[in-house]
Design a protein around this motif. Structure first.
Motif, PDB file in Angstrom:
ATOM      1  N   UNK A  64      30.780  47.923  44.126  1.00  0.00           N
ATOM      2  CA  UNK A  64      31.617  46.850  43.477  1.00  0.00           C
ATOM      3  C   UNK A  64      32.865  46.310  44.686  1.00  0.00           C
ATOM      4  N   UNK A  65      33.656  45.256  44.174  1.00  0.00           N
ATOM      5  CA  UNK A  65      34.448  44.585  45.109  1.00  0.00           C
ATOM      6  C   UNK A  65      36.037  45.009  44.596  1.00  0.00           C
ATOM      7  N   UNK A  66      36.844  45.264  45.621  1.00  0.00           N
ATOM      8  CA  UNK A  66      38.247  45.258  45.043  1.00  0.00           C
ATOM      9  C   UNK A  66      38.662  43.859  44.719  1.00  0.00           C
ATOM     10  N   UNK A  67      39.262  43.909  43.437  1.00  0.00           N
ATOM     11  CA  UNK A  67      39.745  42.726  42.848  1.00  0.00           C
ATOM     12  C   UNK A  67      40.880  42.016  43.759  1.00  0.00           C
ATOM     13  N   UNK A  68      41.563  42.828  44.677  1.00  0.00           N
ATOM     14  CA  UNK A  68      42.735  42.312  45.076  1.00  0.00           C
ATOM     15  C   UNK A  68      42.235  42.009  46.712  1.00  0.00           C
ATOM     16  N   UNK A  69      41.769  42.872  47.383  1.00  0.00           N
ATOM     17  CA  UNK A  69      41.355  42.655  49.069  1.00  0.00           C
ATOM     18  C   UNK A  69      39.947  42.502  49.021  1.00  0.00           C
ATOM     19  N   UNK A  70      39.247  42.326  48.165  1.00  0.00           N
ATOM     20  CA  UNK A  70      37.787  41.936  48.132  1.00  0.00           C
ATOM     21  C   UNK A  70      36.769  42.893  49.090  1.00  0.00           C
ATOM     22  N   UNK A 129      38.325  57.857  42.991  1.00  0.00           N
ATOM     23  CA  UNK A 129      39.807  57.561  43.252  1.00  0.00           C
ATOM     24  C   UNK A 129      40.442  56.891  42.098  1.00  0.00           C
ATOM     25  N   UNK A 130      40.037  56.991  41.065  1.00  0.00           N
ATOM     26  CA  UNK A 130      40.594  56.443  39.754  1.00  0.00           C
ATOM     27  C   UNK A 130      40.934  55.195  39.859  1.00  0.00           C
ATOM     28  N   UNK A 131      39.826  54.441  40.430  1.00  0.00           N
ATOM     29  CA  UNK A 131      39.884  52.852  40.268  1.00  0.00           C
ATOM     30  C   UNK A 131      41.001  52.218  41.029  1.00  0.00           C
ATOM     31  N   UNK A 132      41.453  53.075  41.904  1.00  0.00           N
ATOM     32  CA  UNK A 132      42.495  52.542  42.858  1.00  0.00           C
ATOM     33  C   UNK A 132      41.895  52.120  44.295  1.00  0.00           C
ATOM     34  N   UNK A 133      41.782  50.977  44.578  1.00  0.00           N
ATOM     35  CA  UNK A 133      41.388  50.524  46.041  1.00  0.00           C
ATOM     36  C   UNK A 133      41.775  51.424  47.056  1.00  0.00           C
ATOM     37  N   UNK A 134      40.955  52.183  48.046  1.00  0.00           N
ATOM     38  CA  UNK A 134      41.360  53.121  48.926  1.00  0.00           C
ATOM     39  C   UNK A 134      42.091  52.285  50.069  1.00  0.00           C
ATOM     40  N   UNK A 135      41.700  50.918  50.391  1.00  0.00           N
ATOM     41  CA  UNK A 135      42.010  50.126  51.515  1.00  0.00           C
ATOM     42  C   UNK A 135      43.531  49.716  51.074  1.00  0.00           C
ATOM     43  N   UNK A 136      43.764  48.870  49.973  1.00  0.00           N
ATOM     44  CA  UNK A 136      44.711  48.202  49.816  1.00  0.00           C
ATOM     45  C   UNK A 136      45.706  48.537  48.452  1.00  0.00           C
TER      46      UNK A 136
END
Lengths: 316, 285
Positions: free
Chosen positions: B24-30, B41-48
């Protein structure tokens, strides 16, 4: 500015006046024609005012000249002493309140205040309070409790103000707090919906032992225009939304959201404000009498039971 | 875009079919995220660090101690007003029920949280935008009353667009009902903790959600009374950056803490242990 649906009535009234004028100035006997038209006028009024749609009532609830909180305080009460300010930030002109007598009984009053003309409406923010307004209301609830005087609230708002300033100062928080503060009153509390009962901004001063409503006032979770804008994606569908929301006095009585309806003069409270205010006064006195004799704890439990019972669901 | 499609088409068909399920893709950083890890990771983007919305059932899993949750919710909604807009409310309810497998927009029950007995209620944004009608109001009132009767703390995870329009004034009345039910906890000195997640607006913020002993908010969550669209229409200008986000609320004094979801359970347990009179002094349990 006549309301659209009243135009046929006003036209007929104008024709009758013209005929009367002609009869007077020319001496011609038009008695029969005039009587005929007057009968027709009576039927027309019955037909229109006797079958008001939800949307027409919403328009009556907003009609210029409809009694506002201050009108009621000045004419149904004695010696209204307005008290200002929330002791924290400002005085909000969209909510007024203070001390008054109702037929000699000491009471604490609060209410939304709309302007009676454009200039005053700007000053009153069209009856849309900021957090300061609700803090003022809570301060007056404290006062009612401290002295044991009944608390009376007049509701007439399109809703709490939806703006940056209101959000910054915790609009949601003060509405929640005001609901809680009012529910905990140790004195008899009556809320009366004068015109518009728009959502949480109305309920914030509506958690009373008895909730009364004027015949053509409305009360709901959202205004018909906003509801139409969301569900129909077009604010022009407001008449349909008004119908669907079941927001009229009679609908609300059936849902037990209100306890009694106060009648208005034919054509709405603005046609005869003094008559409407007299009806309001009588209803308040009668309701205060009903609540007399309940202890502070009984008043609290009465309020709890009243609101706890509202809702429609099925057990699993 | 066209180039990407072309590239994808040249992949072996087996891999291609797996792509939508595994990634899937992060809705914020893509950034591309491996779904299993994303969920862990509880649906938290590990990058942003963007906090995505989370299913109600996984929220329960995240907060309740393993194996302790007993569901108590399940009341069924009615259509008291026979509400019809572009579609009948009854049909909308049925569609939401099929989509979510839930009767209405709330999931809750009893459990322990860090050993503290609790009633945990989680609003489900996937069901009618988490809107509060008669069922949500009644479940919250019953939850508060149950917590008071059984000596439990109350924890409510809010995620809601506000009161449910299709039940009109009855939805509005749920604001008063839920607020009043909290008094039962007050009388017994039992803690109530509110967790505001993205989004929490309208009649939910303006009732029970704002009245907790301790209020947590998740980073970046939209929280307020009026929605941003309504405010923009009212003031007819663009809204300031970060307006109505959790950090804005913290700055203006409306919430106690903005807490990363990955640390939320730990902080919640500490708050509950501090507050609950039945829990003795213990640090780092």
């Amino acid at each position: 500015m006549p309301l659209e649906f009243e135009k046929p009535i006003l036209e007929l009234e104008k024709r009758i006046a013209e005929l009367k004028e002609t009869a007077r100035s020319t001496g011609v006997d038009l008695e029969a024609e005039i009587r005929l038209l007057e009968e027709r006028l009576a039927r027309l009024k019955q037909e229109i005012y006797g079958n008001l749609t939800a949307w027409q009532r919403v328009q009556l609830a907003r009609a210029p000249g409809r009694p506002t909180t201050l009108d009621v305080l000045e004419k149904a009460f004695q010696d209204f002493l307005e008290l200002h300010g929330d002791r924290a930030f400002a005085d909000d002109p969209a909510i007024v309140g203070g001390l008054a007598y109702l037929e000699g009984q000491k009471v604490v009053v609060v209410g939304h205040q709309k302007g009676r003309d454009t200039k005053e409406n700007l000053y009153r923010n069209f009856g849309m309070p900021h957090p300061e307004g609700y803090r003022k209301a809570m301060r007056l609830m404290d006062l009612a409790d401290r002295f044991g005087y009944p608390f009376l609230a007049f509701i007439d708002t399109p809703g709490a103000y939806p703006g940056v300033s209101a959000e910054e100062r915790g609009q949601a928080w003060v509405i929640a707090q005001s609901i809680q503060r009012m529910s905990r009153l140790k004195v008899p509390a009556i809320a009366l919906i004068l015109g518009e009962g728009g959502s949480g901004g109305a309920l914030a001063i509506g958690v009373a032992n008895r909730v009364l409503i004027l015949e053509n006032a409305w009360y709901s979770v959202i205004s018909p225009e906003s509801c139409a804008a969301i569900l129909w994606r077009d604010a022009k569908e407001a008449p349909k939304a008004a119908e669907a929301l079941k927001l009229t006095a009679r609908d609300l009585l059936a849902q037990k959201v209100v306890d009694a309806i106060i009648p208005e003069p034919e054509g709405g409270a603005h046609k005869d404000p003094l008559r409407a205010i007299q009806n309001i006064k009588e209803a308040l006195l009668k309701t205060l009498e009903e609540l007399k004799g309940l202890s502070p704890e009984e008043l609290y439990q009465d309020r709890y039971r009243r609101f706890r019972a509202l809702g429609a669901y099925a057990e699993s | 875009m066209a180039l990407e499609r072309l590239f994808r088409r040249k992949r072996p068909s087996g891999v291609n079919r797996d792509v939508p399920e595994l990634w899937t893709k992060c809705e914020a950083c893509g950034v591309q995220l491996y779904k299993k890890e994303f969920r862990e990771n509880l649906y938290v983007c590990p990058r942003c660090g963007h906090h995505h919305r989370m299913p109600a059932s996984e929220r329960v899993e995240m907060l309740a101690d393993a194996g302790t949750f007993q569901e108590t919710t399940g009341l069924k909604p009615l259509d008291p007003l026979g509400f019809v807009d572009t579609k009948p409310y009854a049909e909308r309810l049925k569609a939401y029920q099929e989509e979510t497998g839930r009767q209405d927009a709330i999931l809750g029950g009893t459990c322990t949280i860090g050993g503290v007995p609790a009633v945990l209620l989680v609003m489900d944004y996937a069901f009618a935008g988490g809107s509060m009608g008669s069922v949500v109001g009644e479940e919250i009132a019953r939850g508060a009353e149950r917590a008071a009767a059984e000596g439990r703390a109350l924890v409510i995870v809010a995620a809601s667009g506000g009161a449910r329009m299709q039940e009109a004034a009855l939805s509005l009345m749920q604001m008063a009902k839920t607020v009043m039910s909290l008094d039962r906890l007050w009388a017994k000195r039992l803690p109530y903790v509110s967790i505001l997640t993205d989004p929490t607006t309208g009649g939910v913020t303006a009732s029970f959600a704002a009245l907790a002993d301790v209020i947590f908010a998740e980073p970046g969550a939209l929280i307020g009374f009026a929605g941003p669209r309504v405010i923009r229409q009212t003031i007819r200008q663009e809204l300031p950056e970060g307006f109505q986000r959790a950090e804005f609320l913290l700055k203006h004094g409306m919430v106690d803490r903005v807490t990363d979801r990955r640390k939320l359970k730990g902080e919640l347990v500490r708050a509950l242990r501090h507050l609950h009179p039945g829990v003795p002094y213990a640090v780092g349990v």
